[in-house]
Motif scaffolding. Structure first.
Motif, PDB file in Angstrom:
ATOM      1  N   LYS A   1       0.816  -1.226   0.000  1.00 42.39           N
ATOM      2  CA  LYS A   1       0.000   0.000   0.000  1.00 42.39           C
ATOM      3  C   LYS A   1       0.848   1.274   0.000  1.00 42.39           C
TER       4      LYS A   1
ATOM      5  N   HIS B   1      -6.043  11.790   3.461  1.00 42.92           N
ATOM      6  CA  HIS B   1      -6.604  10.508   3.109  1.00 42.92           C
ATOM      7  C   HIS B   1      -7.637  10.713   2.044  1.00 42.92           C
TER       8      HIS B   1
ATOM      9  N   ASN C   1      -6.437   0.084  -0.868  1.00 46.57           N
ATOM     10  CA  ASN C   1      -6.055   1.148  -1.806  1.00 46.57           C
ATOM     11  C   ASN C   1      -4.581   1.496  -1.594  1.00 46.57           C
TER      12      ASN C   1
ATOM     13  N   ARG D   1       1.996   2.266   2.839  1.00 48.53           N
ATOM     14  CA  ARG D   1       1.391   2.839   4.055  1.00 48.53           C
ATOM     15  C   ARG D   1       2.463   3.111   5.099  1.00 48.53           C
TER      16      ARG D   1
HETATM   17 MG    MG Z   1      -7.603   3.142   4.698  1.00 44.74          MG
END
Ligand code: MG
Ligand code: AMP
Length: 349
Positions: free
Chosen positions: A58, A237, A147, A60
């Motif tokens: 991701k 986000h 995502n 992330r």
């Molecule tokens: Mg999320």
């Protein structure tokens, strides 16, 4: 890597596909799967290596913890240091469903899954395919939204494919999700129960079970100096690529202002997108117009929101304007996501 893409009947998924997904997870791989909120990117929650792979796929930040998804209530004892009474009370009413609870973690849960925290977020999704997949995988699935970090959460399997094709082992396509925004998160780990992220389960609904429920004040504010307690809430986000502004006020005045803004942006040669509703669609002028349903139907707005934000990207909108919505009940979750998508850029008239 080649990503397997498998379509299932969301209510009665093909057993062979579920078995295959379970094998991938047990071998430390990653599978994206549908839930009732948004698509999740699943890995084995008790395998630190799998959680590391989720962060990498991701992009992330590694301080942003994952939610552990379970399919059976008896898995709680193993995940929690102690299961608080409130957790059982809320589980009885809201699970399976769009509610995530945060509690102190047991030693079974690796810090790689919790972003280094001593607490763990747990949820039981209300989706047959998700539940069958979790059971076939050993019972503990760590899953953030499927995502690329920073982009809108996926509400269709095609969104997952756009972001993660070639980066994960499998995508289970169970069609469009039902709710469209992520679960409500409530912290039960210290003090009064506190909502850290609004979702379909509202404060009023939680209060009916628990009595007093607090709410993290950073939820609808871009200027609150406090750091949000859910680490993920501090990141920009859900954002489309175009720069987005929310316009707030009486509906007729909002329509007039959006049309003026669009005309000004067009004069500069910019492609304009507008997020509008059944009530305003006919009066809005824009290159890319996206209707999310009636202003008074938060459930419909939530279901369309992320798809529409992605469509603005696909159709090349460089500047985006949106009307604002009510902030009570489920509207709070919708406005929280819209405000973040717009980087808290609001024009009040
Ligand atoms: Mg999320
Ligand atoms: P996502 O899975 O993409 O919906 O993101 C999960 C959200 O849950 C993020 O905002 C995280 O910060 C939040 N979260 C997960 N675990 C914890 C925890 N232990 N404490 C606080 N927030 C958490």
């Amino acid at each position: 890597m080649e990503t397997l893409f498998c379509k299932v009947d969301p209510v009665d998924p093909d057993k062979k596909i579920i078995e295959k997904a379970g094998e991938i997870i047990k071998a430390g791989g990653l599978v994206a799967f549908p839930t009732e909120t948004v698509y999740g990117l699943g890995g084995d929650a008790i395998n630190p290596g799998a959680s590391e792979k989720i962060y990498a796929a991701k992009g992330r930040p590694s301080d942003n913890p994952l939610i552990v998804h379970i399919a059976e209530l008896d898995k709680l004892e193993a995940l929690c240091k102690k299961v608080p009474d409130e957790m059982y009370k809320l589980a009885e009413v809201f699970w399976p469903g769009p509610l995530t609870m945060i509690v102190d973690k047991s030693s079974l849960v690796p810090k790689e899954t919790t972003g280094g925290l001593d607490t763990v977020a747990i949820r039981m999704p209300d989706h047959n395919t998700a539940l069958e997949f979790i059971k076939a995988s050993g019972g503990y699935i760590a899953a953030p939204s499927a995502n690329t970090s920073g982009r809108p959460s996926p509400t269709l399997a095609s969104h997952v494919r756009t972001d993660l094709d070639g980066r994960i082992d499998m995508i289970i396509d169970g069609g469009e999700v039902g709710i469209g925004v992520e679960s409500t998160i409530v912290d039960l780990s210290e003090g009064e129960p506190t909502i850290l992220r609004p979702g379909y389960v509202t404060r009023e609904m939680l209060s009916r079970v628990l009595g007093r429920v607090d709410i993290d004040t950073t939820i609808l504010s871009g200027t609150d100096k406090k750091a949000p307690k859910a680490p993920g809430m501090k990141y920009r986000h859900y954002a489309p690529k175009g720069s987005m502004t929310l316009v707030e006020g009486q509906t007729a005045a909002v329509v007039k202002r959006i049309n003026e803004e669009v005309a000004a942006a067009k004069a500069k040669g910019l492609k304009c997108g507008v997020l509008c509703t059944l009530e305003t669609e006919a009066d809005i002028n824009a290159d890319v117009k996206k209707c999310v349903g009636s202003r008074n139907d938060e459930a419909a707005i939530a279901r369309s929101l992320y798809r529409v934000l992605r469509e603005f990207d696909e159709e090349g909108a460089e500047v985006i304007f949106s009307e604002s919505f009510k902030t009570d009940g489920f509207g709070q979750a919708v406005m929280n996501r819209l405000l973040k998508a717009a980087g808290y850029n609001v024009e009040k008239i």
